[in-house]
Write a protein that holds these residues in place. Structure first.
Motif, PDB file in Angstrom:
ATOM      1  N   SER A  13      31.038  45.866  21.767  1.00 35.78           N
ATOM      2  CA  SER A  13      31.307  46.450  23.077  1.00 35.78           C
ATOM      3  C   SER A  13      32.808  46.519  23.357  1.00 35.78           C
ATOM      4  CB  SER A  13      30.611  45.629  24.164  1.00 35.78           C
ATOM      5  OG  SER A  13      30.950  46.106  25.425  1.00 35.78           O
ATOM      6  N   ILE A  14      33.520  45.466  23.051  1.00 39.33           N
ATOM      7  CA  ILE A  14      34.970  45.447  23.238  1.00 39.33           C
ATOM      8  C   ILE A  14      35.626  46.494  22.344  1.00 39.33           C
ATOM      9  CG2 ILE A  14      37.059  44.068  22.843  1.00 39.33           C
ATOM     10  CD1 ILE A  14      35.370  41.614  23.755  1.00 39.33           C
ATOM     11  N   ASP A  17      35.028  49.943  23.909  1.00 35.51           N
ATOM     12  CA  ASP A  17      35.863  50.128  25.102  1.00 35.51           C
ATOM     13  C   ASP A  17      37.330  50.361  24.747  1.00 35.51           C
ATOM     14  OD1 ASP A  17      33.898  49.997  27.009  1.00 35.51           O
ATOM     15  OD2 ASP A  17      34.366  47.959  27.670  1.00 35.51           O
ATOM     16  N   ASP A  84      28.948  51.964  30.578  1.00 34.52           N
ATOM     17  CA  ASP A  84      30.211  52.088  31.315  1.00 34.52           C
ATOM     18  C   ASP A  84      30.115  53.191  32.367  1.00 34.52           C
ATOM     19  OD1 ASP A  84      32.881  51.259  31.757  1.00 34.52           O
ATOM     20  OD2 ASP A  84      33.610  52.980  30.616  1.00 34.52           O
ATOM     21  N   ASP A  98      37.032  49.050  42.539  1.00 36.70           N
ATOM     22  CA  ASP A  98      36.762  47.918  41.659  1.00 36.70           C
ATOM     23  C   ASP A  98      35.488  47.219  42.104  1.00 36.70           C
ATOM     24  OD1 ASP A  98      39.130  48.480  40.374  1.00 36.70           O
ATOM     25  OD2 ASP A  98      40.287  46.985  41.476  1.00 36.70           O
ATOM     26  N   ILE A 103      39.213  40.078  38.330  1.00 40.32           N
ATOM     27  CA  ILE A 103      40.075  40.473  37.225  1.00 40.32           C
ATOM     28  C   ILE A 103      40.913  41.660  37.700  1.00 40.32           C
ATOM     29  CG2 ILE A 103      40.172  41.111  34.791  1.00 40.32           C
ATOM     30  CD1 ILE A 103      37.282  40.177  34.521  1.00 40.32           C
ATOM     31  N   HIS A 106      41.453  45.593  36.222  1.00 40.11           N
ATOM     32  CA  HIS A 106      40.441  45.882  35.203  1.00 40.11           C
ATOM     33  C   HIS A 106      39.140  46.403  35.796  1.00 40.11           C
ATOM     34  CE1 HIS A 106      42.374  44.384  31.532  1.00 40.11           C
ATOM     35  NE2 HIS A 106      43.039  43.615  32.372  1.00 40.11           N
ATOM     36  N   VAL A 109      34.640  42.442  37.392  1.00 36.16           N
ATOM     37  CA  VAL A 109      33.826  41.772  36.386  1.00 36.16           C
ATOM     38  C   VAL A 109      32.824  42.735  35.757  1.00 36.16           C
ATOM     39  CG1 VAL A 109      32.123  39.947  36.029  1.00 36.16           C
ATOM     40  CG2 VAL A 109      34.115  39.514  37.458  1.00 36.16           C
ATOM     41  N   ASP A 111      33.081  45.845  35.189  1.00 35.54           N
ATOM     42  CA  ASP A 111      33.729  46.719  34.219  1.00 35.54           C
ATOM     43  C   ASP A 111      33.875  46.037  32.861  1.00 35.54           C
ATOM     44  OD1 ASP A 111      34.069  49.251  35.121  1.00 35.54           O
ATOM     45  OD2 ASP A 111      36.190  49.066  35.594  1.00 35.54           O
ATOM     46  N   ARG A 112      33.954  44.759  32.833  1.00 32.52           N
ATOM     47  CA  ARG A 112      34.025  44.021  31.568  1.00 32.52           C
ATOM     48  C   ARG A 112      32.632  43.797  30.986  1.00 32.52           C
ATOM     49  NH1 ARG A 112      37.448  45.778  29.661  1.00 32.52           N
ATOM     50  NH2 ARG A 112      37.822  46.979  31.481  1.00 32.52           N
ATOM     51  N   MET A 113      31.611  43.826  31.840  1.00 29.58           N
ATOM     52  CA  MET A 113      30.258  43.468  31.397  1.00 29.58           C
ATOM     53  C   MET A 113      29.299  44.650  31.269  1.00 29.58           C
ATOM     54  SD  MET A 113      30.418  40.215  30.981  1.00 29.58           S
ATOM     55  CE  MET A 113      28.704  39.828  30.810  1.00 29.58           C
ATOM     56  N   ASP A 114      29.658  45.822  31.809  1.00 26.64           N
ATOM     57  CA  ASP A 114      28.711  46.933  31.897  1.00 26.64           C
ATOM     58  C   ASP A 114      28.118  47.338  30.551  1.00 26.64           C
ATOM     59  OD1 ASP A 114      31.072  48.057  30.974  1.00 26.64           O
ATOM     60  OD2 ASP A 114      31.369  49.325  32.722  1.00 26.64           O
TER      61      ASP A 114
END
Length: 137
Positions: A13-14, A17, A84, A98, A103, A106, A109, A111-114
């Motif tokens: 996932s990272i 992205d 995303d 946001d 965070i 960014h 949270v 947005d980091r986990m979607d």
């Protein structure tokens, strides 16, 4: 087994992205879904597929499973990017930029986990139908 899947999903996932962002911001081009996420481009979407595909083939590419790895990497990249876009649509619907302030810069949270959340659901469904993830573990 569970830890290997979890680490793979997070790493994948990272990678999706970051590669979508870097390719999209470098090449720019046509917007993917401007009403949902105005900064996402078609070039970023394609980069978010090709870079993880190259990585998976490089790391997991065994001759016998080559086509399976290519197919699964492409599908997972698309699922990740759909996650995303879904989260971006929720933010547009709620008129917020946001999802939280935890965070800064960014998108929050979510947005980091979607994409991770949607990938976990997808991989779990694939496991339920007994898909053989031989190349991950």
């Amino acid at each position: 087994d569970f830890i290997a899947f979890f680490v793979f999903i997070i790493s994948f996932s990272i990678l999706v992205d970051v590669s979508a962002y870097l390719v999209g911001s470098t090449l720019r081009g046509k917007k993917l879904a401007p009403s949902i996420s105005p900064n996402k481009t078609v070039s970023g979407f394609i980069g978010g597929i090709l870079v993880p595909l190259f990585f998976c083939v490089l790391v997991y590419g065994k001759e016998n499973y080559f086509i399976n790895i290519i197919f699964f990497s492409i599908v997972m990249s698309i699922v990740s990017q759909i996650g995303d876009l879904i989260e971006s649509k929720f933010k547009r619907y709620c008129n917020v930029k946001d999802s939280s302030n935890l965070i800064p810069g960014h998108g929050g949270v979510l947005d980091r986990m979607d994409s991770i959340l949607l990938l976990i659901i997808f991989v779990s469904l694939m496991k339920l139908i007994d898909y053989n993830f031989f190349f991950i573990v």
